[in-house]
Write a protein that holds these residues in place. Structure first.
Motif, short mmCIF file in Angstrom:
data_model
loop_
_atom_site.label_atom_id
_atom_site.label_comp_id
_atom_site.label_asym_id
_atom_site.label_seq_id
_atom_site.Cartn_x
_atom_site.Cartn_y
_atom_site.Cartn_z
N MET A 1 0.86 -1.20 0.00
CA MET A 1 0.00 0.00 0.00
C MET A 1 0.89 1.24 0.00
SD MET A 1 -3.17 -1.05 0.08
CE MET A 1 -4.12 0.34 0.67
N LEU A 2 0.42 2.30 -0.63
CA LEU A 2 1.18 3.53 -0.72
C LEU A 2 0.30 4.71 -0.40
CD1 LEU A 2 2.86 2.62 -4.08
CD2 LEU A 2 4.10 2.88 -1.96
N ALA A 3 0.89 5.80 0.05
CA ALA A 3 0.13 7.02 0.31
C ALA A 3 0.89 8.20 -0.23
CB ALA A 3 -0.12 7.21 1.81
N ILE A 4 0.17 9.16 -0.83
CA ILE A 4 0.81 10.37 -1.31
C ILE A 4 1.25 11.22 -0.10
CG2 ILE A 4 0.44 12.43 -2.73
CD1 ILE A 4 0.43 9.78 -4.20
N ASP A 5 2.33 11.96 -0.29
CA ASP A 5 2.80 12.85 0.76
C ASP A 5 1.67 13.76 1.23
OD1 ASP A 5 5.32 14.04 2.10
OD2 ASP A 5 4.26 15.78 1.28
N ASP A 6 1.60 14.01 2.53
CA ASP A 6 0.45 14.68 3.13
C ASP A 6 0.12 16.03 2.51
OD1 ASP A 6 -0.03 12.60 4.78
OD2 ASP A 6 1.05 13.44 6.51
N LEU A 7 1.13 16.75 1.94
CA LEU A 7 0.88 18.08 1.41
C LEU A 7 -0.14 18.05 0.28
CD1 LEU A 7 1.64 21.07 1.57
CD2 LEU A 7 3.49 20.62 -0.07
N TYR A 8 -0.05 17.06 -0.61
CA TYR A 8 -0.99 16.93 -1.72
C TYR A 8 -1.61 15.55 -1.67
CZ TYR A 8 1.48 21.02 -3.48
OH TYR A 8 2.04 22.26 -3.61
N SER A 9 -2.18 15.21 -0.54
CA SER A 9 -2.61 13.84 -0.33
C SER A 9 -3.83 13.47 -1.16
CB SER A 9 -2.93 13.62 1.15
OG SER A 9 -3.36 12.29 1.35
N GLY B 1 -4.71 10.26 -0.62
CA GLY B 1 -5.09 9.11 0.17
C GLY B 1 -4.21 7.91 -0.10
N GLU B 2 -4.74 6.76 0.27
CA GLU B 2 -3.99 5.52 0.11
C GLU B 2 -4.29 4.90 -1.24
OE1 GLU B 2 -4.56 2.94 3.46
OE2 GLU B 2 -4.93 4.67 4.76
N GLY B 3 -3.27 4.24 -1.80
CA GLY B 3 -3.45 3.62 -3.10
C GLY B 3 -2.55 2.41 -3.29
N VAL B 4 -2.67 1.80 -4.44
CA VAL B 4 -1.90 0.59 -4.78
C VAL B 4 -1.24 0.81 -6.13
CG1 VAL B 4 -2.01 -1.88 -5.21
CG2 VAL B 4 -3.56 -0.83 -3.53
N ILE B 5 0.05 0.49 -6.22
CA ILE B 5 0.76 0.59 -7.50
C ILE B 5 0.31 -0.55 -8.41
CG2 ILE B 5 3.00 0.39 -8.64
CD1 ILE B 5 4.25 1.78 -6.27
N VAL B 6 -0.15 -0.18 -9.62
CA VAL B 6 -0.60 -1.20 -10.57
C VAL B 6 0.29 -1.25 -11.81
CG1 VAL B 6 -3.00 -1.15 -9.81
CG2 VAL B 6 -2.27 0.41 -11.61
N GLN B 7 1.14 -0.21 -11.99
CA GLN B 7 2.01 -0.18 -13.18
C GLN B 7 3.10 0.84 -12.94
OE1 GLN B 7 -0.24 0.23 -16.81
NE2 GLN B 7 1.57 0.57 -18.08
N SER B 8 4.28 0.66 -13.62
CA SER B 8 5.39 1.60 -13.48
C SER B 8 5.95 1.94 -14.85
CB SER B 8 6.51 1.01 -12.60
OG SER B 8 6.02 0.71 -11.31
N ARG B 9 6.59 3.12 -14.93
CA ARG B 9 7.25 3.52 -16.18
C ARG B 9 8.35 4.51 -15.85
NH1 ARG B 9 2.52 7.52 -18.74
NH2 ARG B 9 2.93 9.30 -17.33
#
Length: 877
Positions: free
Chosen positions: A1-9, A11-19
Motif C-alpha cells: 500500500m502507498l500514500a501520497i505525501d500529506d501536502l498533496y494527499s 489518500g492511500e493507493g496501490v501501484i498497478v504499473q510503473s514507467r
C-alpha cells in the motif's frame, strides 16, 4: 500500500504499473476511495503497511489504539451510510426507515430506472430529494430534469431548497428561456411543466440539449398510452417521455405516482417500458411473471410504516359528521338557486361551445353555495353589480394562478374578477339575481351552519382544553373570511391566522409559525392541503366544507395525520344538507367510507386503521367524481347516486387488481436491513464525543437534556475550520437545531463533522488494527471493509461498508452486537493471537467478502474491489 505525501494527499493507493520518463520513475497508482488512477513520481510516494499485513503479523501501535480503531470504523460507517441513504445530510426533517430503505434500495440496485409508487402521504417528493442529494454526494447526477404538472413546479422548487438545500433548480419558462440549444449548457438543474415540454416547439429544443443523468416525472400516471389491438393511442405527455428515452437524452428515468396501474394493465406496462425498454418482450408476460416488478417498482403503505424504534407511525383517526338541520330560509334559497342554475346551464348549452363559460360559472356558484352562505352571497352581489354596470369593489388578489393546490381560490377569483360578462346569461337573470340576494340575506341572518359550528362544535372541542389548537379548512376565501370574523368576535383577533394562495412563501412560513406558537385557530384554504406539517401542536381538524374531489380531503387530513403526531387525529365534517349539492356530496363521502371499510375488513385479522387509510388514498385517487357532481343537476339525486356507485365499483376493482400485482414489488421490510450495519443518531453522537477527545476539544456543558453540546476548541482546530471563535454549540437533533439559533446541526455537511471524518479516515490517525477488551462480544475477531461494485464501463455504482465478525470458523456479517459495541469508548488489550490464527481468520473473511460481492452482482453491477478498513482482535476476559 502507498500514500501520497500529506501536502498533496490523494489518500492511500496501490501501484498497478510503473514507467520511466526522462530518468524519473513514475507509478500508476489506483486510489480505491476516489475510484481513480494517477501517474505519480516515486519521490511523492511513501510506503505504508495496509490492514491485511498489519492484521496478519499482529501489529499494534502504542496508546489507546482500540479507541482510534472504533472511531475509524465509525467514520467509514457514517460516511457510507450517508452515501447510501442521504439520511445524515443537511435535511430539514428526520427521515423515516421506509424512506431510508427506498433510497438505499435504488442506489444499490445499480439502476436509477425505478417507479416509486408509495402510498399517498408517505413522501415521494422527500424520497426523491433524498435520492438526488445522495446521488450528488456520490457525483453521479450532474444534470437533473424534474418534470411536473404545471401547478407544482414552484412547490417542487421550494421543497428541494427547504428540505435539502438543493437551491440550484430553476423553472424552465419562468426563471429562464432557451433560444438556442447551446444555452441548455448553462442549466444543469431544471424543473419544467410537462404540458409546456410536450409542445412541439419546446420538445424540439429539449431534444437538442445535452443528455440528462436523471429525468424525474411526477404524477407519472398522466403519461398515458393505451393499446387497442396492434395500435397505440399515445398522449402527448407519454410521447415526451418516450422521445427522451429513444433519443437517449435521459440516461435514467424515475417515475413517481401512487396510482400507476389504475386498473389498466396496458397503461401500466407502457410505464414499465419507459423504464426498461430492453425488457419489452418480458412485460408482455407480466401477469404470468409479476416478480419482474421487484427490481423496478417500489411501494410502501401507511399500514407498514414505522419510526426508527419500530413503532407504527400512524396512530389512527376518527371521523365525525356534524349535520346541521335544514331551516326554511335554506329551503327557500335553494329553490331559487336551483331555478337560476337550470336556466344558466340551459343558456350555456344553447350557445354551444361558446356557452362553456356560462356552465363554468354555474358550477362554481354551486360549489360556493355548498361552502357557505357568505361565499355565494359575495358572488351573487358581484354578478348583479357587473350586470348593472356598477363600480366593483376591490377584490382579493392572489398569486396562485399556476398552482393546483389553489383550484378553488382560482375559480372564486375567476368568476369574481371577470369584467367581460356584462350581458345577461338568460332573459330575466337580473330579476332572479335580486330574488336570490333577498333570500340569501334572509339566510345569512339565520345561518344555522355557522351557529352550530361556533356554539356547538367549538364549544365542545374546547370544553376540556380551552387552549386546544384547531385547524379549519374551507375551499374558498370568502368562507375563510366569514369564519374568521365569527371566531375573532368571540376569541380575539390574535387567536386567528389565515393561510391561502395569496401569501408568499415567507408569509406562509410566518403563519405556520404563529399557529405553532400563540395563535389557536388556523383557517386554511387548499393552500394548506399540501406541503405543510402541523402535527406537532394540533390533532383536531374541522372541514367547514367538503371538497368535490375526495383526494383533497385525503390531503387535508395528511397535514395532521402524519409522522410525529402523538395523539389520535379527530376529523369533523360540517354538513348542512340545505342544497341538493350538499346532499350529494355527503352521500358521496358516505359511500366512499362504506366501500373503504368493506375492503379493509376482508384483509383479515391484521386489519387496522392505517390499512383503511391506505385503501382510502387508493380509492380516492382512482375516483373522478367531479364530472358526476357537475352533471348532477340534470340527472337528479337518484341517477347521481347510481353513477357514484358505478364509479366506486370501478375504483374498488382497480384497487384490488393493483394490490394483487403489487405483492411482488419492492417494499420496506425491517428484515431487509438486518444484514446492514445500521447507523443511528446515537452513533453520530458517540463518534462526535470520541473525536472531540482525540482533538482536545473540550465539551464544556451539556444542555437541553444533553441534546446540545457546548464546545471549546483549541487553536489548531480553529485554524482547520477557518474560524476565530473558539466556542461552538452543536447538536444531532434536527428539531433542536431548527429551534435554537446559532446551534450547528452536526450532519455530514457540517465543517466540524467533515474535519472529524477526514481525520479519522486518514492514515496518520492510526487505528487500523488493535486488540480490544470486548467482554460483551463473544468471538475471536472482526474485520471491516468497504465493498465496491462497478458497471461495465468501470464507473463505481455501489459501495457497502461491512463488518465481518469471526467466531471459530464461522463468519457473520454486521451482527447487531457489533453495532452496539461501537456506541461505547473502546479499551485496548495487550493480547494478540498468533500469526497462523490471524492468517486463517483473514482468509475466512476474504472468502466471505468475495461471496458478498458475487451475490450482489446484477446485469449492470459487477464486483470491483475490497478496501480493508480495520481489524480487531477480541479479548473476552
Amino acid at each position: 500500500m502507498l500514500a501520497i505525501d500529506d501536502l498533496y494527499s490523494f489518500g492511500e493507493g496501490v501501484i498497478v504499473q510503473s514507467r520511466s520518463a526522462n530518468g524519473i520513475t513514475q507509478h500508476l497508482v489506483e486510489f480505491p476511495e476516489s475510484n481513480e488512477r494517477r501517474w505519480i513520481p516515486y519521490f511523492a510516494l511513501r510506503q505504508i503497511k495496509g490492514v491485511k499485513h498489519a492484521y496478519i503479523v499482529g501489529s499494534q501501535s502504542e496508546g489507546n489504539v482500540a479507541e482510534r480503531l472504533r472511531l475509524k470504523t465509525l467514520a467509514h460507517a457514517l460516511r457510507n451510510w450517508n452515501e447510501n441513504t442521504g439520511a445524515l445530510s443537511s435535511l430539514e426533517f428526520n427521515p423515516l426507515p421506509h424512506q431510508i430503505h427506498l433510497v438505499h434500495r435504488i442506489l444499490n440496485s445499480g439502476s436509477l430506472n425505478w417507479l416509486i409508487a408509495d402510498d399517498v402521504g408517505l413522501g415521494k417528493t422527500i424520497e426523491t430529494g433524498m435520492l438526488l442529494y445522495a446521488l450528488q454526494q456520490r457525483g453521479q447526477a450532474k444534470r437533473i430534469l424534474l418534470i411536473t404538472p404545471a401547478g407544482l413546479t414552484r412547490q417542487w422548487q421550494e421543497e428541494m431548497y427547504d428540505k435539502f438545500r438543493l437551491g440550484d433548480f430553476q423553472i424552465y419558462g419562468h426563471h429562464f428561456q432557451i433560444h438556442e440549444p447551446r444555452e441548455w449548457k448553462m442549466h444543469d438543474h431544471v424543473i419544467a411543466s410537462i404540458d409546456k415540454l410536450k409542445q412541439e416547439s419546446h420538445l424540439e429544443l429539449l431534444l437538442q440539449a445535452d443528455a440528462w443523468d436523471l429525468v424525474v416525472f411526477d404524477e407519472a400516471h398522466r403519461l398515458s398510452r393505451r393499446q387497442y389491438g396492434l395500435h397505440y393511442d399515445t398522449s402527448e405527455r407519454f410521447n415526451l417521455a418516450l422521445s427522451l428515452r429513444k433519443s437517449e437524452k435521459a440516461r435514467s428515468i424515475l417515475l413517481l405516482t401512487a396510482t400507476p396501474h389504475q386498473g389498466m394493465q396496458d397503461k401500466f406496462i407502457s410505464l414499465l417500458e419507459l423504464l426498461r425498454p430492453d425488457r419489452k418482450n418480458e412485460f408482455a408476460l407480466l401477469s404470468l411473471k409479476p416478480v419482474l416488478l421487484h427490481d423496478m417498482v417500489i411501494r410502501n403503505y401507511k399500514a407498514d410504516v414505522t419510526d426508527s424504534e419500530g413503532n407504527f407511525v400512524f396512530h389512527g383517526k376518527s371521523t365525525i359528521a356534524l349535520e346541521v338541520p335544514v331551516n326554511q330560509q335554506s329551503i327557500d334559497f335553494d329553490q331559487s338557486l336551483q331555478d337560476y342554475l337550470r336556466k344558466g346551464y340551459q343558456a350555456g348549452k344553447n350557445k354551444g361551445y361558446s356557452g362553456n363559460a356560462i356552465g363554468f360559472v354555474m358550477t362554481v356558484y354551486r360549489k360556493l353555495a355548498a361552502s357557505s352562505v357568505a361565499a355565494i352571497r359575495r358572488a351573487l352581489y358581484r354578478r348583479l353589480s357587473r350586470l348593472e354596470n356598477d363600480v366593483l369593489d376591490e377584490i382579493i388578489q392572489s398569486n396562485f394562478v399556476e398552482d393546483e393546490r389553489f383550484q378553488g381560490e382560482l375559480e372564486e377569483f375567476t368568476v369574481s374578477s371577470n369584467q367581460d360578462n356584462r350581458e345577461e346569461f338568460f332573459d330575466g337573470e337580473i330579476e332572479l339575481l335580486k330574488l336570490l340576494i333577498t333570500r340569501v340575506e334572509q339566510l345569512i341572518n339565520h345561518d344555522d351552519k355557522l351557529s352550530r359550528f361556533m356554539d356547538t362544535l367549538l364549544k365542545q372541542l374546547l370544553q376540556d382544553n380551552p387552549n386546544e389548537k384547531i385547524l379549519i379548512f374551507s375551499e374558498y376565501r370568502a368562507t375563510q373570511e366569514y369564519i374568521k370574523e365569527a371566531i375573532t368576535a368571540q376569541f380575539g383577533e390574535d387567536k386567528v391566522v389565515l393561510l391561502h394562495g395569496g401569501l408568499s412563501h415567507d408569509e406562509r412560513r410566518d403563519v405556520i409559525g404563529q399557529f405553532d406558537n400563540d395563535a389557536q385557530f388556523l383557517i386554511s384554504t387548499e393552500a394548506g392541503g399540501e406541503g405543510i406539517n402541523l402535527q406537532r401542536h394540533c390533532h383536531i381538524m374541522v372541514n367547514y366544507d367538503l371538497p368535490w374531489n375526495p383526494m383533497r380531503l385525503v390531503q387535508r387530513i395528511g397535514r395532521l395525520y402524519r409522522y410525529g403526531q402523538q395523539k389520535k387525529v379527530v376529523v369533523l365534517n360540517v354538513n348542512s344538507p340545505g342544497t341538493v349539492d350538499e346532499q350529494i356530496i355527503a352521500l358521496m363521502y358516505q359511500r366512499i367510507e362504506q366501500v373503504v371499510s368493506d375492503m379493509a375488513a376482508v384483509q383479515g385479522d391484521e386489519f387496522n386503521e392505517a390499512l383503511k387509510d391506505d385503501i382510502l388514498g387508493e380509492v380516492s385517487n382512482l375516483l373522478d367524481l367531479e364530472e358526476i357532481l357537475e352533471q348532477a343537476s340534470a340527472g337528479g339525486i337518484e341517477r347521481t347516486e347510481e353513477r357514484i356507485k358505478e364509479a366506486l365499483e370501478r375504483a374498488k376493482n382497480a384497487t384490488n387488481l393493483q394490490r394483487d400485482l403489487f405483492k411482488y414489488v419492492s417494499r420496506y421490510n425491517p428484515e431487509d436491513l438486518a444484514s446492514e450495519l445500521v447507523i443511528t443518531t446515537a452513533h453520530q453522537l458517540t463518534f462526535i464525543e470520541g473525536m472531540c477527545k482525540q482533538l482536545n476539544i473540550e465539551i464544556v456543558k451539556r444542555i437541553h437534556d444533553d441534546k446540545v453540546l457546548q464546545l471549546k476548541m483549541p487553536e489548531k482546530v480553529m485554524n482547520e475550520l477557518g474560524t476565530r471563535s473558539s466556542t461552538l454549540d452543536i447538536t444531532v437533533d434536527r428539531d433542536m437545531a431548527r429551534s435554537r439559533k446559532n446551534t450547528v446541526m452536526m450532519d455530514m455537511n457540517a465543517s466540524l463533522m467533515q474535519l472529524f471524518i477526514r481525520t479519522a479516515c486518514s492514515f496518520s490517525f492510526g487505528g487500523k488494527t488493535a486488540s480490544v477488551c470486548a467482554r460483551d462480544l463473544s468471538g475471536n475477531s472482526f474485520i471491516t471493509a468497504n465493498l465496491r461494485w462497478q458497471d461495465i464501463y468501470g464507473r463505481r455504482m455501489k459501495q457497502d461498508f461491512a463488518a465481518f465478525f469471526i467466531q471459530g470458523n464461522r463468519v457473520y456479517q454486521n451482527p447487531k452486537v457489533l453495532g452496539d459495541w461501537l456506541l461505547e469508548e473502546a479499551e485496548t488489550s495487550s493480547i494478540i493471537p498468533t500469526k497462523d490464527s490471524n492468517e486463517h481468520w483473514f482468509q475466512l473473511v476474504e472468502r466471505e467478502a468475495q461471496k458478498v460481492l458475487n451475490d450482489s452482482t446484477e446485469i449492470n453491477v459487477i464486483p470491483d474491489h475490497v478496501d480493508w478498513v480495520s481489524g480487531a482482535w477480541l479479548n473476552n476476559e
